[in-house]
Write an enzyme that holds these catalytic residues in place. Structure first.
Site, mmCIF file in Angstrom:
data_model
loop_
_atom_site.group_PDB
_atom_site.id
_atom_site.type_symbol
_atom_site.label_atom_id
_atom_site.label_comp_id
_atom_site.label_asym_id
_atom_site.label_seq_id
_atom_site.Cartn_x
_atom_site.Cartn_y
_atom_site.Cartn_z
ATOM 1 N N ARG A 256 0.828 -1.222 0.000
ATOM 2 C CA ARG A 256 0.000 0.000 0.000
ATOM 3 C C ARG A 256 0.861 1.269 0.000
ATOM 4 N NH1 ARG A 256 -3.055 -3.711 -0.795
ATOM 5 N NH2 ARG A 256 -5.155 -3.979 0.075
ATOM 6 N N GLU B 245 -4.943 3.762 6.070
ATOM 7 C CA GLU B 245 -4.687 3.558 4.640
ATOM 8 C C GLU B 245 -5.333 4.665 3.824
ATOM 9 O OE1 GLU B 245 -6.737 1.428 1.409
ATOM 10 O OE2 GLU B 245 -5.648 -0.301 2.205
ATOM 11 N N SER C 97 -10.755 -0.611 3.118
ATOM 12 C CA SER C 97 -10.010 -0.742 4.384
ATOM 13 C C SER C 97 -9.583 0.639 4.858
ATOM 14 C CB SER C 97 -8.761 -1.596 4.198
ATOM 15 O OG SER C 97 -9.092 -2.872 3.729
HETATM 16 P P1 FAD Z 1 -8.677 8.713 -5.107
HETATM 17 O O1 FAD Z 1 -9.412 8.334 -3.878
HETATM 18 O O2 FAD Z 1 -9.324 9.679 -6.023
HETATM 19 O O3 FAD Z 1 -7.237 9.255 -4.720
HETATM 20 C C1 FAD Z 1 -6.439 8.554 -3.799
HETATM 21 C C2 FAD Z 1 -5.111 9.325 -3.627
HETATM 22 O O4 FAD Z 1 -4.372 9.302 -4.844
HETATM 23 C C3 FAD Z 1 -5.315 10.810 -3.313
HETATM 24 O O5 FAD Z 1 -4.259 11.224 -2.473
HETATM 25 C C4 FAD Z 1 -5.224 11.490 -4.670
HETATM 26 O O6 FAD Z 1 -4.781 12.834 -4.570
HETATM 27 C C5 FAD Z 1 -4.200 10.625 -5.363
HETATM 28 N N1 FAD Z 1 -4.403 10.517 -6.818
HETATM 29 C C6 FAD Z 1 -5.469 9.961 -7.446
HETATM 30 N N2 FAD Z 1 -5.266 9.972 -8.778
HETATM 31 C C7 FAD Z 1 -4.066 10.536 -8.988
HETATM 32 C C8 FAD Z 1 -3.300 10.819 -10.151
HETATM 33 N N3 FAD Z 1 -3.729 10.547 -11.376
HETATM 34 N N4 FAD Z 1 -2.087 11.410 -9.980
HETATM 35 C C9 FAD Z 1 -1.614 11.732 -8.754
HETATM 36 N N5 FAD Z 1 -2.303 11.486 -7.620
HETATM 37 C C10 FAD Z 1 -3.504 10.888 -7.734
HETATM 38 N N6 FAD Z 1 -7.646 -0.702 -2.412
HETATM 39 C C11 FAD Z 1 -6.821 -1.779 -2.554
HETATM 40 O O7 FAD Z 1 -5.601 -1.628 -2.711
HETATM 41 N N7 FAD Z 1 -7.326 -3.049 -2.515
HETATM 42 C C12 FAD Z 1 -8.629 -3.312 -2.348
HETATM 43 O O8 FAD Z 1 -9.044 -4.461 -2.319
HETATM 44 C C13 FAD Z 1 -9.521 -2.204 -2.213
HETATM 45 N N8 FAD Z 1 -10.845 -2.404 -2.026
HETATM 46 C C14 FAD Z 1 -11.682 -1.347 -1.884
HETATM 47 C C15 FAD Z 1 -13.055 -1.581 -1.719
HETATM 48 C C16 FAD Z 1 -13.941 -0.529 -1.595
HETATM 49 C C17 FAD Z 1 -15.402 -0.805 -1.423
HETATM 50 C C18 FAD Z 1 -13.454 0.804 -1.634
HETATM 51 C C19 FAD Z 1 -14.410 1.961 -1.557
HETATM 52 C C20 FAD Z 1 -12.101 1.061 -1.796
HETATM 53 C C21 FAD Z 1 -11.196 -0.025 -1.917
HETATM 54 N N9 FAD Z 1 -9.815 0.179 -2.074
HETATM 55 C C22 FAD Z 1 -8.981 -0.896 -2.248
HETATM 56 C C23 FAD Z 1 -9.247 1.541 -2.062
HETATM 57 C C24 FAD Z 1 -9.321 2.261 -3.432
HETATM 58 O O9 FAD Z 1 -10.220 1.625 -4.293
HETATM 59 C C25 FAD Z 1 -7.953 2.300 -4.119
HETATM 60 O O10 FAD Z 1 -7.013 2.946 -3.298
HETATM 61 C C26 FAD Z 1 -8.001 3.044 -5.463
HETATM 62 O O11 FAD Z 1 -6.792 2.867 -6.162
HETATM 63 C C27 FAD Z 1 -8.283 4.531 -5.298
HETATM 64 O O12 FAD Z 1 -8.486 5.070 -6.586
HETATM 65 P P2 FAD Z 1 -9.191 6.461 -6.791
HETATM 66 O O13 FAD Z 1 -9.057 6.818 -8.225
HETATM 67 O O14 FAD Z 1 -10.564 6.415 -6.254
HETATM 68 O O15 FAD Z 1 -8.268 7.388 -5.900
HETATM 69 N N1 EPU Z 2 -11.415 -10.555 10.082
HETATM 70 C C1 EPU Z 2 -12.143 -10.658 11.246
HETATM 71 N N2 EPU Z 2 -13.115 -9.720 11.483
HETATM 72 C C2 EPU Z 2 -13.372 -8.712 10.622
HETATM 73 C C3 EPU Z 2 -12.620 -8.595 9.440
HETATM 74 C C4 EPU Z 2 -11.634 -9.550 9.188
HETATM 75 O O1 EPU Z 2 -11.925 -11.550 12.056
HETATM 76 O O2 EPU Z 2 -14.267 -7.910 10.907
HETATM 77 C C5 EPU Z 2 -10.407 -11.598 9.804
HETATM 78 C C6 EPU Z 2 -10.887 -12.534 8.682
HETATM 79 O O3 EPU Z 2 -11.663 -13.582 9.196
HETATM 80 C C7 EPU Z 2 -9.593 -13.010 8.099
HETATM 81 C C8 EPU Z 2 -8.670 -11.807 8.260
HETATM 82 O O4 EPU Z 2 -9.234 -10.984 9.278
HETATM 83 O O5 EPU Z 2 -9.062 -14.063 8.871
HETATM 84 C C9 EPU Z 2 -8.465 -11.032 6.971
HETATM 85 O O6 EPU Z 2 -9.708 -10.524 6.492
HETATM 86 P P1 EPU Z 2 -10.016 -10.345 4.922
HETATM 87 O O7 EPU Z 2 -9.690 -11.594 4.185
HETATM 88 O O8 EPU Z 2 -11.392 -9.792 4.796
HETATM 89 O O9 EPU Z 2 -8.951 -9.306 4.401
HETATM 90 P P2 EPU Z 2 -8.312 -8.015 5.053
HETATM 91 O O10 EPU Z 2 -6.947 -8.351 5.526
HETATM 92 O O11 EPU Z 2 -9.239 -7.418 6.044
HETATM 93 C C10 EPU Z 2 -7.143 -7.174 2.884
HETATM 94 C C11 EPU Z 2 -7.004 -5.867 2.184
HETATM 95 C C12 EPU Z 2 -8.211 -5.618 1.302
HETATM 96 C C13 EPU Z 2 -8.277 -6.727 0.264
HETATM 97 C C14 EPU Z 2 -8.412 -8.075 0.999
HETATM 98 C C15 EPU Z 2 -8.361 -9.256 0.041
HETATM 99 C C16 EPU Z 2 -5.633 -4.405 3.541
HETATM 100 C C17 EPU Z 2 -5.591 -3.235 4.468
HETATM 101 N N3 EPU Z 2 -6.846 -4.787 3.138
HETATM 102 O O12 EPU Z 2 -8.235 -7.050 3.771
HETATM 103 O O13 EPU Z 2 -8.018 -4.372 0.626
HETATM 104 O O14 EPU Z 2 -9.374 -6.545 -0.614
HETATM 105 O O15 EPU Z 2 -7.317 -8.224 1.936
HETATM 106 O O16 EPU Z 2 -7.080 -9.429 -0.447
HETATM 107 O O17 EPU Z 2 -4.589 -4.934 3.189
HETATM 108 C C18 EPU Z 2 -8.417 -2.025 0.745
HETATM 109 O O18 EPU Z 2 -7.196 -1.879 0.720
HETATM 110 O O19 EPU Z 2 -9.215 -1.047 0.774
HETATM 111 C C19 EPU Z 2 -8.988 -3.377 0.752
HETATM 112 C C20 EPU Z 2 -10.293 -3.633 0.830
#
Ligand code: FAD
Ligand code: EPU
Length: 336
Positions: free
Chosen positions: A161, A331, A235
């Site tokens: 991240r 994050e 997250s």
């Molecule tokens: P924004 O929120 O618009 O921007 C994020 C940051 O990047 C800000 O600081 C912004 O200024 C900067 N930025 C954006 N675009 C640019 C650019 N072109 N140039 C320079 N700076 C820029 N993330 C994960 O890694 N894994 C996941 O599984 C994951 N699951 C998610 C699930 C949900 C439901 C949600 C809501 C979010 C999740 N995220 C996850 C977080 C998010 O989707 C990612 O971080 C994504 O890459 C953000 O993209 P954005 O375009 O919305 O960025």
């Molecule tokens: N868990 C709990 N309780 C909860 C949530 C999770 O006990 O309320 C336990 C789960 O049972 C599991 C472990 O925690 O044993 C991990 O949970 P999960 O598999 O849901 O993944 P996570 O570690 O919580 C990470 C990333 C996600 C990504 C998933 C799948 C980070 C900070 N988050 O979540 O990324 O989608 O793994 O790879 O690394 C994001 O970055 O926004 C994001 C959603």
């Protein structure tokens, strides 16, 4: 054209009200250059899909939303295709496009909200894959020098991240395009999380990239709130990497505590598990709270204030530190 005093809630997935003093959308590097050259505000912020930001108050500067589009194959060999994508393209739409074309490597990253340009910012990751695994290079526009520059994989300094754009080069560049190195002969990664169970449930023994993508989509839909229904930014905290002895202390009380090995001395502990065990999961305070299925996700049920959500994150941080001796790190990008 620059607009003034715009509520940016609809441009973020948290949907928290915040007014931007100045606001515009750009669709090309030339437009971006002209907007920056004519900018009179002191503060400038780039927004993609707004899915990883929390505004805690109004923004007294210029917000520019990136809508640079385009998907182009720029090179290929027997095994790989190099695809250059405009930073304003929607990430998940690009994943679906790649799957349709038969390009592999990003199927595990299906359904992550946001833009292509933000994908290297925090090296997005899910289900055992990170952007760094398929990243070739990117182009970024320097906000002061007003020119575009290419960044190699090494120069981006990817970590969990993390990238150089969140650290030493923070707020200096606007990412304008990203080139990914995708596979023609696929090496599927189904070992992480519940992907294999999901494939088995559907009786799929020889999965395609589309099958893996579908499995990831189903798992994510069952766990994570849809921002269209409940405001959130995924997250809220990173999963902390801790010394093994910290885990051993936790295991005395919770022998089944989940963890991922990092190296001989360190493990990663899921922050969601820690927050859950601290009793926060499903807690609701008026319009904001901790999601009922995933304690790592803070939510805006309706009309929460950004500051309220931030304060909740601080209470959670303090509580986890007191209970487990672990410092969580946010994050989500806090804009204050
Ligand atoms: P924004 O929120 O618009 O921007 C994020 C940051 O990047 C800000 O600081 C912004 O200024 C900067 N930025 C954006 N675009 C640019 C650019 N072109 N140039 C320079 N700076 C820029 N993330 C994960 O890694 N894994 C996941 O599984 C994951 N699951 C998610 C699930 C949900 C439901 C949600 C809501 C979010 C999740 N995220 C996850 C977080 C998010 O989707 C990612 O971080 C994504 O890459 C953000 O993209 P954005 O375009 O919305 O960025
Ligand atoms: N868990 C709990 N309780 C909860 C949530 C999770 O006990 O309320 C336990 C789960 O049972 C599991 C472990 O925690 O044993 C991990 O949970 P999960 O598999 O849901 O993944 P996570 O570690 O919580 C990470 C990333 C996600 C990504 C998933 C799948 C980070 C900070 N988050 O979540 O990324 O989608 O793994 O790879 O690394 C994001 O970055 O926004 C994001 C959603």
């Amino acid at each position: 054209m620059i607009n003034h005093y715009i509520n940016i809630a609809p441009y973020t997935t948290f949907g928290v009200k915040a007014v931007a003093k100045s606001f515009s959308i750009f669709s090309s590097t030339e437009e971006l250059k002209s907007l920056i050259q004519n900018n009179k505000e002191k503060e400038l912020m780039i927004l993609g899909g707004g899915s990883n930001v929390l505004f805690t108050k109004d923004f007294q500067g210029l917000i520019l939303v990136n809508k640079i589009s385009g998907i182009e194959v720029v090179n290929e060999d027997d095994d790989h295709v190099y695809v250059k994508v405009g930073a304003g393209e929607n990430w998940h739409n690009f994943v679906l496009h790649a799957i349709e074309k038969g390009w592999g490597g990003i199927e595990n990253l299906s359904l992550i909200p946001g833009s292509v340009g933000a994908s290297p910012m925090q090296n997005i990751g899910a289900y055992g894959v990170e952007i760094k695994d398929v990243f070739d290079s990117l182009t970024a526009f320097h906000r002061k020098e007003l020119k575009e520059q290419k960044f190699s994989h090494e120069e981006c300094q990817f970590g969990y991240r993390e990238s150089v754009f969140k650290r030493s080069l923070k707020d200096q560049y606007v990412i304008t395009s990203v080139t990914y190195r995708l596979t023609k002969k696929h090496k599927l990664n189904t070992s992480y999380g519940a992907i294999e169970d999901e494939l088995e449930r559907k009786s799929i023994s020889q999965p395609t990239i589309k099958d893996v993508s579908d499995a990831v989509i189903s798992i994510r839909q069952s766990k994570l709130p849809d921002p269209k229904e409940i405001g959130n930014a995924g997250s809220f905290f990173k999963n902390p990497v801790v010394k093994k002895n910290v885990l051993e202390i936790i295991q005395k009380e919770y022998p089944k505590a989940p963890f991922y090995p990092i190296d001989e001395d360190h493990v990663k502990v899921p922050a969601g598990w820690l927050i859950d065990k601290a009793g926060w999961k499903g807690k609701r305070f008026g319009d904001y709270g901790v999601h009922v299925n995933q304690a790592l996700v803070l939510v805006n049920y309706d009309d929460a204030k950004g500051q309220e959500i931030y304060d909740l994150s601080q209470r959670i941080l303090d509580d986890v530190r007191n209970r487990f001796g672990i410092n969580l790190e946010r994050e989500v990008n806090i804009i204050d």
